[in-house]
Design a protein around this motif. Structure first.
Motif, mmCIF file in Angstrom:
data_model
loop_
_atom_site.group_PDB
_atom_site.id
_atom_site.type_symbol
_atom_site.label_atom_id
_atom_site.label_comp_id
_atom_site.label_asym_id
_atom_site.label_seq_id
_atom_site.Cartn_x
_atom_site.Cartn_y
_atom_site.Cartn_z
ATOM 1 N N PRO A 238 11.417 -16.637 -2.909
ATOM 2 C CA PRO A 238 10.943 -16.609 -4.301
ATOM 3 C C PRO A 238 11.473 -15.417 -5.096
ATOM 4 O O PRO A 238 11.787 -15.562 -6.284
ATOM 5 N N LEU A 239 11.594 -14.255 -4.457
ATOM 6 C CA LEU A 239 12.086 -13.086 -5.174
ATOM 7 C C LEU A 239 13.542 -13.264 -5.589
ATOM 8 O O LEU A 239 13.926 -12.959 -6.727
ATOM 9 N N LEU A 240 14.369 -13.764 -4.672
ATOM 10 C CA LEU A 240 15.773 -14.004 -5.013
ATOM 11 C C LEU A 240 15.896 -15.032 -6.134
ATOM 12 O O LEU A 240 16.718 -14.870 -7.045
ATOM 13 N N LEU A 241 15.086 -16.082 -6.084
ATOM 14 C CA LEU A 241 15.133 -17.091 -7.147
ATOM 15 C C LEU A 241 14.797 -16.477 -8.502
ATOM 16 O O LEU A 241 15.439 -16.796 -9.515
ATOM 17 N N ARG A 242 13.817 -15.594 -8.535
ATOM 18 C CA ARG A 242 13.457 -14.942 -9.796
ATOM 19 C C ARG A 242 14.612 -14.063 -10.297
ATOM 20 O O ARG A 242 14.901 -14.024 -11.491
#
Length: 436
Positions: A238-242
């Motif tokens: 999720p962090l990379l996607l953000r």
């Protein structure tokens, strides 16, 4: 004489310090080779952005020469950035097998060769086609450079090192536009593109001569299944996607503004000549400073705090640029540029720190999103300008800015929830008495 325990402790600390210095052979500002590496990648960044956006300041002239609309001419920019976005992941896979420096060398060489052919394009269609090839070739540079830095630079120096590479991008974008602007005014847009090609040849030679040998690269295999697994793992984070979304949205603003600004300044009430319009891109120097200072911003405000500052600065610049006064437009461009480059440096360095494996692929996915944002921003910015003038382009930018704010706020909320859960687990964990 100090107690034995104190002396032992001091010796232990000193030994640790010596071991840390001796065993960590990665580069840092105090380590020989860091400056050469920084200068080499700075030159690579200059060549990359100068070539990638070489037609952007010339769009009004290209439109006039080929009898094309702003949206049609904008494809000479969007096609290059779109091709880069599509090819950056395959190129990063090749860099995992053949090495970062080799991939960057081949990519820059091919891109420069195509750049020397671009001035001879007989039609807009041929120009766009050559720009596609050039963008695909340049795809080997950004992700490989980020992975090279992540492997060869110590973690504490990583944000600053990436900031210098991004600063090279800003210098390349600025110098390319200034060179093309004045060359086009003195001769024509074809000579202007040839001048950028020759300038990039010099940058590539400097890059090759200055880049130190990689010491921490381990070759991988070209296994499609392993690549797909690594990519799925990154896309499930999720962090990379953000971070990918933030990079795309920042670049949507930047691509829209700088694709259209030439059309605005050449028209009334400004009616500026091409050379002066090219010189407007001196504001890129602000981006050089803000990207290089990203590390200090993160140290003082934290990553999310630095992103809030970057996005607020960008939004303020968009609103200020609406005024029909040249000073206000220039001030707006300064703020947009400063906010964009700071936000990009923070987001891209966060990707390199977040990904523990497959860093080249993680950086490649970020670059894909980033340049896809540039392609979308350039095209939609031109369409919005045709439909609603500069106000339409600014509205598009503000929508993208709102997206960055929403994502960053959501990330802040997730971080606070995770922090409370961690504290709760720590408090509820049973404490056992120490053994006597």
């Amino acid at each position: 004489m100090p107690p034995a325990s104190t002396k032992a402790s001091t010796t232990h600390v000193d030994a640790d310090a010596v071991v840390d210095v001796d065993t960590d052979s990665r580069l840092a500002p105090s380590v020989p080779g860091y400056r050469r590496m920084s200068f080499a990648l700075f030159a690579a960044g200059v060549a990359t952005f100068a070539l990638l956006y070489s037609t952007q300041a010339l769009l009004p002239l290209i439109s006039a020469d080929f009898g094309a609309s702003a949206s049609a001419a904008s494809w000479t920019v969007s096609a290059a950035t779109g091709a880069l976005a599509l090819f950056v992941l395959p190129m990063s896979a090749l860099s995992e097998r053949f090495g970062r420096s080799r991939m960057m060398t081949v990519s820059l060489t091919v891109a420069v060769a195509v750049g020397l052919l671009v001035p001879f394009a007989p039609s807009l269609e041929w120009l766009v086609a050559l720009r596609v090839v050039q963008g695909a070739a340049l795809a080997g540079v950004p992700a490989s450079a980020m992975a090279f830095l992540a492997e060869e630079v110590r973690p504490k120096a990583l944000v600053g090192a990436i900031g210098l590479f991004v600063a090279g991008n800003s210098i390349g974008g600025m110098s390319g536009r200034i060179v093309t602007g004045w060359a086009a005014q003195l001769w024509d847009w074809r000579v202007a593109l040839a001048a950028v090609g020759l300038m990039s040849v010099v940058c590539v030679v400097v890059y090759r001569l200055m880049l130190p040998k990689a010491r921490h690269f381990t070759p991988g295999s070209l296994n499609p299944r392993a690549l797909a697994k690594t990519v799925r793992g990154h896309l499930a984070d999720p962090l990379l996607l953000r971070l990918y979304a933030i990079g795309a949205l920042f670049m949507t603003v930047f691509g829209a503004v700088y694709t259209v600004i030439g059309y605005r300044l050449v028209e009334a009430p400004f009616s500026l000549p091409q050379g002066v319009i090219g010189s407007v891109f001196l504001v890129y120097l602000v981006g050089t400073v803000s990207s290089a200072a990203a590390g200090k911003l993160v140290a003082r405000l934290g990553r999310r705090g630095a992103l809030y500052l970057a996005v607020s600065t960008t939004a303020a610049g968009l609103l200020l640029s609406v005024a029909d006064a040249l000073a206000a437009v220039l001030a707006g461009l300064v703020l947009i540029t400063a906010g964009f480059f700071a936000g990009h440096a923070v987001a891209s360095s966060s990707v390199s720190r977040t990904a523990k494996t497959g860093r080249a692929h993680a950086s490649a996915l970020y670059q894909s999103a980033y340049y896809l944002g540039s392609s979308v921003g350039g095209t939609l910015g031109a369409v919005a300008f045709h439909a609603g003038g500069w106000a339409g382009t600014v509205l598009l930018g503000l929508v993208a800015v709102l997206g960055v704010v929403s994502i960053t706020l959501y990330g802040t909320r997730v971080a606070r929830v995770e922090q409370r859960q961690h504290i709760s687990r720590s408090v509820s964990r049973p404490v056992f008495a120490a053994r006597p």
